[in-house]
Design a protein around this motif. Structure first.
Motif, PDB file in Angstrom:
ATOM      1  N   THR A   1      33.405  34.206  41.737  1.00  0.00           N
ATOM      2  CA  THR A   1      33.296  33.587  40.420  1.00  0.00           C
ATOM      3  C   THR A   1      34.514  32.745  40.059  1.00  0.00           C
ATOM      4  O   THR A   1      34.537  32.125  39.005  1.00  0.00           O
ATOM      5  CB  THR A   1      33.107  34.667  39.333  1.00  0.00           C
TER       6      THR A   1
ATOM      7  N   ARG B   1      39.042  32.354  40.306  1.00  0.00           N
ATOM      8  CA  ARG B   1      40.346  32.969  40.545  1.00  0.00           C
ATOM      9  C   ARG B   1      40.849  33.626  39.269  1.00  0.00           C
ATOM     10  O   ARG B   1      40.461  33.226  38.170  1.00  0.00           O
ATOM     11  CB  ARG B   1      41.346  31.914  41.003  1.00  0.00           C
ATOM     12  N   PRO B   2      41.719  34.619  39.372  1.00  0.00           N
ATOM     13  CA  PRO B   2      42.281  35.239  38.162  1.00  0.00           C
ATOM     14  C   PRO B   2      42.997  34.206  37.306  1.00  0.00           C
ATOM     15  O   PRO B   2      43.667  33.307  37.807  1.00  0.00           O
ATOM     16  CB  PRO B   2      43.268  36.274  38.729  1.00  0.00           C
TER      17      PRO B   2
ATOM     18  N   VAL C   1      46.215  37.755  33.303  1.00  0.00           N
ATOM     19  CA  VAL C   1      46.051  38.436  34.590  1.00  0.00           C
ATOM     20  C   VAL C   1      46.739  37.667  35.700  1.00  0.00           C
ATOM     21  O   VAL C   1      47.293  38.249  36.648  1.00  0.00           O
ATOM     22  CB  VAL C   1      44.552  38.611  34.897  1.00  0.00           C
TER      23      VAL C   1
ATOM     24  N   ALA D   1      47.163  34.041  41.690  1.00  0.00           N
ATOM     25  CA  ALA D   1      45.850  33.398  41.729  1.00  0.00           C
ATOM     26  C   ALA D   1      45.583  32.725  43.064  1.00  0.00           C
ATOM     27  O   ALA D   1      44.428  32.471  43.412  1.00  0.00           O
ATOM     28  CB  ALA D   1      45.730  32.382  40.591  1.00  0.00           C
TER      29      ALA D   1
ATOM     30  N   HIS E   1      44.364  35.837  45.354  1.00  0.00           N
ATOM     31  CA  HIS E   1      43.323  36.726  44.849  1.00  0.00           C
ATOM     32  C   HIS E   1      42.099  35.920  44.424  1.00  0.00           C
ATOM     33  O   HIS E   1      42.197  34.746  44.074  1.00  0.00           O
ATOM     34  CB  HIS E   1      43.831  37.549  43.659  1.00  0.00           C
ATOM     35  N   LEU E   2      40.960  36.591  44.445  1.00  0.00           N
ATOM     36  CA  LEU E   2      39.701  35.991  44.024  1.00  0.00           C
ATOM     37  C   LEU E   2      39.031  36.882  42.992  1.00  0.00           C
ATOM     38  O   LEU E   2      39.149  38.118  43.041  1.00  0.00           O
ATOM     39  CB  LEU E   2      38.760  35.796  45.214  1.00  0.00           C
ATOM     40  N   SER E   3      38.324  36.254  42.061  1.00  0.00           N
ATOM     41  CA  SER E   3      37.494  36.994  41.108  1.00  0.00           C
ATOM     42  C   SER E   3      36.109  37.158  41.736  1.00  0.00           C
ATOM     43  O   SER E   3      35.497  36.182  42.178  1.00  0.00           O
ATOM     44  CB  SER E   3      37.386  36.235  39.782  1.00  0.00           C
TER      45      SER E   3
ATOM     46  N   TYR F   1      32.145  39.089  41.608  1.00  0.00           N
ATOM     47  CA  TYR F   1      31.100  39.813  40.879  1.00  0.00           C
ATOM     48  C   TYR F   1      30.248  40.577  41.884  1.00  0.00           C
ATOM     49  O   TYR F   1      29.656  39.984  42.796  1.00  0.00           O
ATOM     50  CB  TYR F   1      30.225  38.854  40.077  1.00  0.00           C
TER      51      TYR F   1
ATOM     52  N   PHE G   1      32.879  43.576  37.839  1.00  0.00           N
ATOM     53  CA  PHE G   1      33.812  42.462  38.021  1.00  0.00           C
ATOM     54  C   PHE G   1      35.076  42.991  38.679  1.00  0.00           C
ATOM     55  O   PHE G   1      35.718  43.913  38.169  1.00  0.00           O
ATOM     56  CB  PHE G   1      34.128  41.821  36.676  1.00  0.00           C
TER      57      PHE G   1
ATOM     58  N   MET H   1      38.798  41.929  41.038  1.00  0.00           N
ATOM     59  CA  MET H   1      39.763  40.934  41.501  1.00  0.00           C
ATOM     60  C   MET H   1      40.401  41.482  42.759  1.00  0.00           C
ATOM     61  O   MET H   1      41.124  42.482  42.712  1.00  0.00           O
ATOM     62  CB  MET H   1      40.800  40.644  40.403  1.00  0.00           C
TER      63      MET H   1
ATOM     64  N   THR I   1      36.633  28.442  47.710  1.00  0.00           N
ATOM     65  CA  THR I   1      37.807  28.364  46.859  1.00  0.00           C
ATOM     66  C   THR I   1      39.055  28.005  47.653  1.00  0.00           C
ATOM     67  O   THR I   1      40.040  27.555  47.096  1.00  0.00           O
ATOM     68  CB  THR I   1      38.034  29.715  46.156  1.00  0.00           C
TER      69      THR I   1
END
Length: 216
Positions: free
Chosen positions: A141, A143-144, A148, A154, A157-159, A161, A173, A175, A213
């Motif tokens: 979804t 990146r943070p 956060v 960022a 890390h990845l956001s 779902y 959700f 991260m 991403t």
């Protein structure tokens, strides 16, 4: 007897569910059209009530009217004049208590999900959840961000779902570090079918691509 019953069920069940979903969607649009018709009855002259009632009884008319309304709205807001009116409308709604909280949240989420330039729900991935060694399909979804991002890098890390099965509209959700996310070559539609069918409908194997991403 059992084999024949199951065979018949496999033929009719997909058709019945398809018809049910279509009827639900048509009923939803007809309900919205009915609400607009009721509002029109309150402002139009008394002689127009019979015409509006006759229109409300036409099955499927709500679908055509709502589709036309969406099309005209889209054509209007994509030009300079429409953009100006849209900004005024958003400014008005953001000044109404309670309404502004709901409207701004929904608009922000919808703009993110349906934006053609965004990466939300554009890629399916494989992650370990809810514990190490247990894998599930998830969707990237973004990146943070915000506060956060000050605690989590960022760039690394990845956001994510993680949808539930068989109802993917609910989920979790997360991260996660980019290194713990395995990209998949399957499309989002194929991943959703795989999730909803609880692994029964598996897409064909393919070479996993790099994360979208990472290319941005």
């Amino acid at each position: 007897m059992k084999k024949h019953l199951i065979a018949g069920l496999l033929v009719w069940l997909p058709l019945a569910i398809t018809v049910w979903v279509l009827l639900w969607f048509v009923g939803l649009l007809d309900g919205v059209f009915g609400g607009l018709a009721s509002a029109a009855q309150a402002v139009l002259p008394a002689g127009a009530e019979s015409t509006i009632e006759a229109l409300r009884k036409i099955p499927g008319l709500g679908v055509l009217v709502m589709a036309l309304l969406l099309l005209l709205t889209g054509m209007f807001v994509t030009n300079i004049v429409g953009q100006w009116w849209l900004r005024q409308w958003n400014r008005l709604l953001h000044q109404i208590p309670i309404v502004k909280s709901i409207y701004s949240s929904v608009k922000q989420v919808s703009d993110t999900l349906f934006s053609s330039s965004g990466q939300a729900f554009r890629e399916a991935v494989l992650v370990q959840y809810p514990r190490q060694g247990s894998w599930t399909i998830a969707f990237v979804t973004g990146r943070p961000g915000g506060e956060v991002a000050r605690h989590l890098d960022a760039e690394t890390h990845l956001s994510i779902y993680v949808p539930t099965t068989p109802n993917p509209t609910s989920g979790f959700f997360l991260m996660l570090p980019r290194a713990e996310v395995v990209p998949l070559a399957m499309s989002v539609d194929e991943a959703l079918k795989y999730i909803i069918s609880m692994g029964v409908v598996a897409p064909p194997p393919a070479t996993a691509p790099a994360l979208a991403t990472e290319r941005n």
